[in-house]
Scaffold this active site. Structure first.
Site, PDB file in Angstrom:
ATOM      1  N   ASP A   1      -7.977   4.532  -3.267  1.00 28.70           N
ATOM      2  CA  ASP A   1      -8.825   4.799  -2.056  1.00 28.70           C
ATOM      3  C   ASP A   1      -9.991   6.119  -3.202  1.00 28.70           C
ATOM      4  O   ASP A   1     -10.119   7.187  -2.584  1.00 28.70           O
ATOM      5  CB  ASP A   1      -7.983   5.805  -1.246  1.00 28.70           C
ATOM      6  CG  ASP A   1      -7.232   4.947   0.206  1.00 28.70           C
ATOM      7  OD1 ASP A   1      -7.468   3.640  -0.319  1.00 28.70           O
ATOM      8  OD2 ASP A   1      -6.390   5.569   0.771  1.00 28.70           O
TER       9      ASP A   1
ATOM     10  N   ASP B   1       0.948  -1.398   0.298  1.00 24.32           N
ATOM     11  CA  ASP B   1      -0.163  -0.012  -0.147  1.00 24.32           C
ATOM     12  C   ASP B   1       0.527   1.622  -0.219  1.00 24.32           C
ATOM     13  O   ASP B   1       1.743   0.876   0.034  1.00 24.32           O
ATOM     14  CB  ASP B   1      -0.942  -0.289   1.659  1.00 24.32           C
ATOM     15  CG  ASP B   1      -2.505   0.543   0.951  1.00 24.32           C
ATOM     16  OD1 ASP B   1      -2.122   1.378   0.221  1.00 24.32           O
ATOM     17  OD2 ASP B   1      -2.708   0.291   1.874  1.00 24.32           O
TER      18      ASP B   1
ATOM     19  N   GLU C   1       2.991   5.013  -3.753  1.00 22.61           N
ATOM     20  CA  GLU C   1       3.481   6.094  -5.442  1.00 22.61           C
ATOM     21  C   GLU C   1       4.517   6.536  -5.253  1.00 22.61           C
ATOM     22  O   GLU C   1       5.523   6.472  -6.175  1.00 22.61           O
ATOM     23  CB  GLU C   1       2.235   7.090  -5.143  1.00 22.61           C
ATOM     24  CG  GLU C   1       1.472   6.552  -5.195  1.00 22.61           C
ATOM     25  CD  GLU C   1       0.157   5.942  -3.771  1.00 22.61           C
ATOM     26  OE1 GLU C   1       1.211   6.000  -2.716  1.00 22.61           O
ATOM     27  OE2 GLU C   1      -0.310   4.910  -4.473  1.00 22.61           O
TER      28      GLU C   1
END
Length: 669
Positions: A456, A386, A389
């Site tokens: 998300d 998670d 990025e």
């Protein structure tokens, strides 16, 4: 000056050296530099392929347009460069793409030369690198697809301005597939921008040493994607034991909660392929282990779940809290992302954090060794990477620096290297047929056995509709394993009937995705924390969690519908397994645009709210509140409604019933 050199065509003028060379079937790689030599870095073009043999024609001959210059050909694609250095690309006599040039060059353009705009513009910046802009002529009739995932309601990117940067729910994979019959890879991990504007196409890199792009020609989207994935990598085969139902929520706080949920699914006769343990099961970010107070025996937990035939996935974040057990060691060894100025911090969600530097190979090995010891050795099968990025408190890319260089120059490659850390580690540890989940990607990430999801996103009808175009463009960017949080991630209230309807429609869509995963942070947030000592302020017990998110959490009628959908997914698993074999063989996405399967049907190039699941199933999700029917375009052929058995003739639009327990799905007859 133009010259042929070792299977390449070289152009030199002033300080610029431009090199064009064959790079795979019907493909060319083009690089330009103002430095004495090119970088020894293939970036996204990592795969060992037959580069092909160039046919070079030197100056003296004329192009199809009558201009004077040199050509280099590799199979179906040909590049022509004028004596003044302006590039054009052809498939036969058909012009595919031409540089935008508005200086004096009678061979290159008939437009005004007075604006003095050039095609390849290097602007020096402090430190020796360049800000680069590369411009191409527009085509009013062209459509552009791919480019990864952007939270916008468009499948065709023509007319869009896209940031080339990674963010939560934004995945920059700079590969454009054109309706004109070519694919174009901007082979550069720098932060930048691309504008597919009406007046020009413009690619920008904020900080780079050289220009680098790749172009291929093909007779169909499938042929173009096959060549692209041959050069950048393909997925392995995703086996049937991952193709059923995955259960997840924000967040299971203890191993007892996980086991209670798994046992109930077993009692209901529903098989879980995967159950997922989300964030803050750890003491602090950067500890990469279970909080023993709430997870006292993870091995016993994994053993019981494995006995049910369920794999266990655990969330891993790259953030490193300054109070965690590994922070100072990682800081001393240079394993953390640095800042150029200001506070020494990159992330501030529930802690003062820096970020693990995935561009450092030693840091990747360090992280994997901790995760092996604290997770894999207990029986954890899969890793959810998670915040990949990576997520930053502020996306101020100019203030971050990696071992590889300034973030402006290289940060888009971060998620690929983050994934590689676990792929390399798991392969070395003897794991086989494994799959990990990640929130971001770059060119070639697919070869590291990762599933992408769209981040998300909100629990809204708009985000459900956007998810369709996002998944389709991800497939055209080389990522065939893609999914979404069924129901959306945030602001879905379990007490709202409208949300329950959205959840069911999203669930029905999820049946026809590469991976079917129920996840979300459900409102209202009124569950008290577990921590017996709230002053502790960290660990698995103090943080909030969302409402229950299992199929029985939304009432008997919703449970009945979702159960039937899971059963449908189970029946489809052998078919999906064959689709996954095709993805491994030639790069075909599982979730396909209509034009991918029907490129000769002009109507299929316009459709963004229906798609093909593999080559046989046409899927038309319901994306409006209260809708009980929707229009579906059926291409030429005979199509069987899988719910009613009705067989319809194609080449027309039909209105199809869509009661709350199903969406329109047709099988090619």
């Amino acid at each position: 000056m133009l010259k042929a050199e070792k299977n390449a065509l070289i152009f030199k003028k002033g300080n610029e050296t431009l090199r064009i060379e064959p790079w795979g079937k019907d493909s060319l790689r083009i690089r330009s530099t103002l430095n004495p030599k090119f970088l020894d870095d293939d970036r996204g073009l990592t795969e060992p392929i037959d580069h092909g043999t160039a046919t070079v024609t030197m100056p003296g001959e004329k192009s199809a347009s009558g201009a004077t210059g040199a050509t280099i050909s590799n199979g179906k694609i040909k590049a022509f460069i004028s004596e003044n250095g302006v590039l054009s690309f052809y498939k036969g006599d058909k012009l595919l793409l031409r540089e935008f040039f508005r200086c004096y060059d009678p061979n290159a353009t008939k437009h005004s030369c007075c604006t003095k705009v050039i095609a390849r513009e290097f602007k020096g910046i402090v430190g020796g690198a360049y800000k680069l802009t590369v411009r191409f002529e527009p085509d009013d009739n062209e459509k552009i697809f791919g480019m990864g995932q952007y939270p916008i309601p468009y499948l065709d990117m023509k007319g869009c301005s896209l940031e080339l940067a990674q963010r939560n729910s934004q995945v920059s994979i700079p590969f454009a597939l054109s309706s004109n019959g070519y694919g174009f890879l901007w082979n550069n991990p720098a932060v930048g921008q691309v504008n597919f504007a009406k007046n020009l196409t413009e690619w920008k890199a904020e900080c780079t040493q050289e220009m680098d792009y790749w172009i291929t020609a093909g007779d169909s989207p499938a042929e173009i994607l096959e060549k692209f994935t041959a050069a950048t990598g393909r997925v392995p085969v995703l086996t049937e034991d991952y193709l059923g139902f995955w259960q997840c929520k924000l967040r299971y706080r203890t191993q007892d909660e996980v086991l209670t949920v798994a046992r109930k699914y077993k009692e209901l006769g529903i098989h879980l392929d995967v159950i997922v343990i989300d964030f803050f099961h750890w003491p602090r970010q950067g500890d990469w282990c279970f909080d023993k107070e709430y997870w006292p025996d993870p091995k016993a937990m994994c053993d019981e779940l494995h006995a049910m035939g369920t794999k266990v996935m655990v969330s891993v974040w790259p953030s490193v809290d300054k109070k965690c057990s590994h922070y100072y060691e990682m800081l001393d060894k240079g394993y953390l992302v640095r800042v150029e100025s200001g506070s020494n911090q990159t992330y501030d969600f529930n802690g003062d954090c820096l970020t693990f530097d995935a561009t450092n190979s030693e840091a990747r090995e360090y992280l994997w060794n901790l995760c092996k010891k604290n997770y894999a050795d207990y029986g954890i099968d899969m890793f959810w990477l998670d915040n990949a990025e990576p997520d930053y408190s502020v996306y101020d890319f100019g203030n971050y620096r990696y071992q590889m260089g300034p973030a402006l120059e290289c940060s888009n490659i971060y998620p690929k290297l983050y994934s590689q850390a676990f792929y390399d580690g798991m392969k070395a540890a003897g794991h086989k047929n494994f799959v990990n989940l990640e929130r971001c990607a770059w060119v070639g990430s697919q070869k590291y056995s990762q599933v992408l999801w769209n981040g998300d996103v909100q629990s809204s009808w708009e985000c459900l509709a956007d998810s369709i175009t996002e998944g389709l463009n991800m497939g055209l960017a080389g990522i065939p394993w893609w999914t979404t949080d069924i129901g959306g991630f945030m602001w879905g209230n379990v007490n709202d009937p409208a949300f329950k309807e959205l959840l069911l429609r999203w669930f029905e869509f999820g049946v026809f995705l590469p991976v079917m995963r129920l996840h979300g942070d459900r409102d209202p947030h009124d569950i008290p924390p577990l921590d017996k000592d709230p002053e502790r302020g960290y660990g698995g017990g103090y943080l909030f969690t969302g409402r229950d998110n299992e199929i029985w959490s939304y009432g008997e009628e919703a449970q009945k519908i979702m159960t039937a959908q899971i059963q449908l997914r189970e029946k489809l698993k052998p078919y999906i397994a064959e689709v996954m074999k095709e993805a491994a063989e030639n790069g075909s996405p599982a979730m396909r645009t209509m034009f991918y399967e029907f490129p000769d049907d002009a109507q299929c190039w316009l459709l963004k709210d229906q798609y093909m699941f593999g080559s046989e199933y046409l899927v038309a999700p319901v994306i409006k509140l209260g809708a009980c029917e929707r229009d579906v375009y059926l291409p030429k052929g005979r199509w069987e409604n899988i719910h009613t058995g009705d067989v319809l003739e194609g080449e027309r639009t039909v209105t199809v019933a869509a009661p709350i327990d199903r969406i329109p799905v047709f099988r090619k007859n």
